[in-house]
Write a protein that holds these residues in place. Structure first.
Motif, mmCIF file in Angstrom:
data_model
loop_
_atom_site.group_PDB
_atom_site.id
_atom_site.type_symbol
_atom_site.label_atom_id
_atom_site.label_comp_id
_atom_site.label_asym_id
_atom_site.label_seq_id
_atom_site.Cartn_x
_atom_site.Cartn_y
_atom_site.Cartn_z
ATOM 1 N N SER A 8 -61.214 -63.178 45.539
ATOM 2 C CA SER A 8 -61.227 -62.254 46.678
ATOM 3 C C SER A 8 -60.405 -61.003 46.389
ATOM 4 C CB SER A 8 -60.665 -62.940 47.924
ATOM 5 O OG SER A 8 -61.429 -64.078 48.238
ATOM 6 N N MET A 9 -59.228 -61.188 45.871
ATOM 7 C CA MET A 9 -58.352 -60.051 45.609
ATOM 8 C C MET A 9 -58.889 -59.180 44.474
ATOM 9 S SD MET A 9 -56.264 -60.257 47.993
ATOM 10 C CE MET A 9 -55.357 -58.819 47.506
ATOM 11 N N TYR A 10 -59.501 -59.782 43.462
ATOM 12 C CA TYR A 10 -60.033 -59.025 42.344
ATOM 13 C C TYR A 10 -61.200 -58.139 42.779
ATOM 14 C CZ TYR A 10 -61.814 -57.858 37.727
ATOM 15 O OH TYR A 10 -62.250 -57.181 36.616
ATOM 16 N N VAL A 11 -62.076 -58.658 43.624
ATOM 17 C CA VAL A 11 -63.207 -57.860 44.110
ATOM 18 C C VAL A 11 -62.690 -56.654 44.882
ATOM 19 C CG1 VAL A 11 -65.196 -57.830 45.663
ATOM 20 C CG2 VAL A 11 -64.871 -59.749 44.100
ATOM 21 N N VAL A 12 -61.736 -56.868 45.754
ATOM 22 C CA VAL A 12 -61.154 -55.756 46.519
ATOM 23 C C VAL A 12 -60.510 -54.750 45.565
ATOM 24 C CG1 VAL A 12 -59.338 -55.124 48.167
ATOM 25 C CG2 VAL A 12 -60.817 -57.108 48.613
ATOM 26 N N TYR A 13 -59.743 -55.229 44.619
ATOM 27 C CA TYR A 13 -59.064 -54.389 43.636
ATOM 28 C C TYR A 13 -60.070 -53.548 42.850
ATOM 29 C CZ TYR A 13 -56.275 -53.375 39.427
ATOM 30 O OH TYR A 13 -55.638 -52.777 38.377
ATOM 31 N N GLU A 14 -61.130 -54.168 42.361
ATOM 32 C CA GLU A 14 -62.163 -53.454 41.598
ATOM 33 C C GLU A 14 -62.850 -52.388 42.455
ATOM 34 O OE1 GLU A 14 -63.789 -53.463 38.367
ATOM 35 O OE2 GLU A 14 -61.809 -54.205 37.862
ATOM 36 N N ARG A 15 -63.165 -52.707 43.692
ATOM 37 C CA ARG A 15 -63.840 -51.738 44.553
ATOM 38 C C ARG A 15 -62.932 -50.551 44.858
ATOM 39 N NH1 ARG A 15 -68.175 -51.637 43.036
ATOM 40 N NH2 ARG A 15 -68.603 -50.165 44.666
ATOM 41 N N ILE A 16 -61.648 -50.788 45.034
ATOM 42 C CA ILE A 16 -60.709 -49.687 45.258
ATOM 43 C C ILE A 16 -60.691 -48.774 44.032
ATOM 44 C CG2 ILE A 16 -58.264 -49.082 45.498
ATOM 45 C CD1 ILE A 16 -58.024 -51.616 47.312
ATOM 46 N N TRP A 17 -60.553 -49.353 42.846
ATOM 47 C CA TRP A 17 -60.507 -48.555 41.626
ATOM 48 C C TRP A 17 -61.832 -47.866 41.348
ATOM 49 C CZ3 TRP A 17 -56.955 -46.296 38.934
ATOM 50 C CH2 TRP A 17 -55.644 -46.756 39.023
ATOM 51 N N ALA A 18 -62.948 -48.454 41.760
ATOM 52 C CA ALA A 18 -64.249 -47.814 41.555
ATOM 53 C C ALA A 18 -64.340 -46.499 42.314
ATOM 54 C CB ALA A 18 -65.383 -48.748 41.985
ATOM 55 N N GLY A 19 -63.595 -46.378 43.385
ATOM 56 C CA GLY A 19 -63.619 -45.164 44.190
ATOM 57 C C GLY A 19 -62.580 -44.126 43.796
ATOM 58 N N ILE A 20 -61.765 -44.422 42.807
ATOM 59 C CA ILE A 20 -60.717 -43.499 42.366
ATOM 60 C C ILE A 20 -61.196 -42.788 41.109
ATOM 61 C CG2 ILE A 20 -58.358 -43.331 41.474
ATOM 62 C CD1 ILE A 20 -57.702 -45.814 43.212
ATOM 63 N N GLY A 21 -61.211 -41.470 41.147
ATOM 64 C CA GLY A 21 -61.709 -40.705 40.022
ATOM 65 C C GLY A 21 -60.673 -40.430 38.941
ATOM 66 N N TRP A 22 -59.414 -40.634 39.236
ATOM 67 C CA TRP A 22 -58.339 -40.312 38.303
ATOM 68 C C TRP A 22 -58.532 -41.050 36.978
ATOM 69 C CZ3 TRP A 22 -54.692 -43.436 35.930
ATOM 70 C CH2 TRP A 22 -53.683 -42.752 35.251
ATOM 71 N N GLY A 23 -58.390 -40.330 35.881
ATOM 72 C CA GLY A 23 -58.432 -40.925 34.557
ATOM 73 C C GLY A 23 -59.834 -41.103 33.982
ATOM 74 N N ARG A 24 -60.839 -40.712 34.694
ATOM 75 C CA ARG A 24 -62.209 -40.835 34.197
ATOM 76 C C ARG A 24 -62.582 -39.550 33.445
ATOM 77 N NH1 ARG A 24 -65.418 -43.522 39.224
ATOM 78 N NH2 ARG A 24 -64.692 -45.629 38.826
ATOM 79 N N ALA A 25 -63.342 -39.742 32.387
ATOM 80 C CA ALA A 25 -63.857 -38.583 31.647
ATOM 81 C C ALA A 25 -64.933 -37.910 32.483
ATOM 82 C CB ALA A 25 -64.415 -39.023 30.315
ATOM 83 N N ARG A 26 -64.918 -36.637 32.516
ATOM 84 C CA ARG A 26 -65.939 -35.903 33.254
ATOM 85 C C ARG A 26 -67.015 -35.448 32.273
ATOM 86 N NH1 ARG A 26 -63.189 -33.657 38.270
ATOM 87 N NH2 ARG A 26 -61.132 -34.571 38.110
ATOM 88 N N GLY A 27 -68.255 -35.685 32.644
ATOM 89 C CA GLY A 27 -69.286 -35.332 31.684
ATOM 90 C C GLY A 27 -70.490 -34.778 32.235
#
Length: 68
Positions: free
Chosen positions: A49-68
């Protein structure tokens, strides 16, 4: 961005690994396979349960992603 299904599958696979590990740790710590198994199932359910929530939060954060 990962799809919801991908995040859930990753969480399930990770939790199967964690379930097996926790069952062994619980068995060693308590000497009881039944108690160790119960501990592992509770840990896996909470962890999933906590991992799914954690992953979904990080999926919405753009910081640190390469822009292409």
């Amino acid at each position: 961005m990962d799809t919801r299904q991908r995040s859930v599958l990753k969480a399930v696979i990770w939790n199967v690994i964690g379930l097996a590990t926790m069952a062994v740790v619980g068995l060693v710590a308590t000497g009881s396979l039944a108690l160790g198994g119960k501990m592992a199932v509770i840990n896996a359910a909470l962890g999933l349960s906590m991992y799914v929530v954690y992953e979904r939060i990080w999926a919405g954060i753009g910081w640190g992603r390469a822009r292409g």
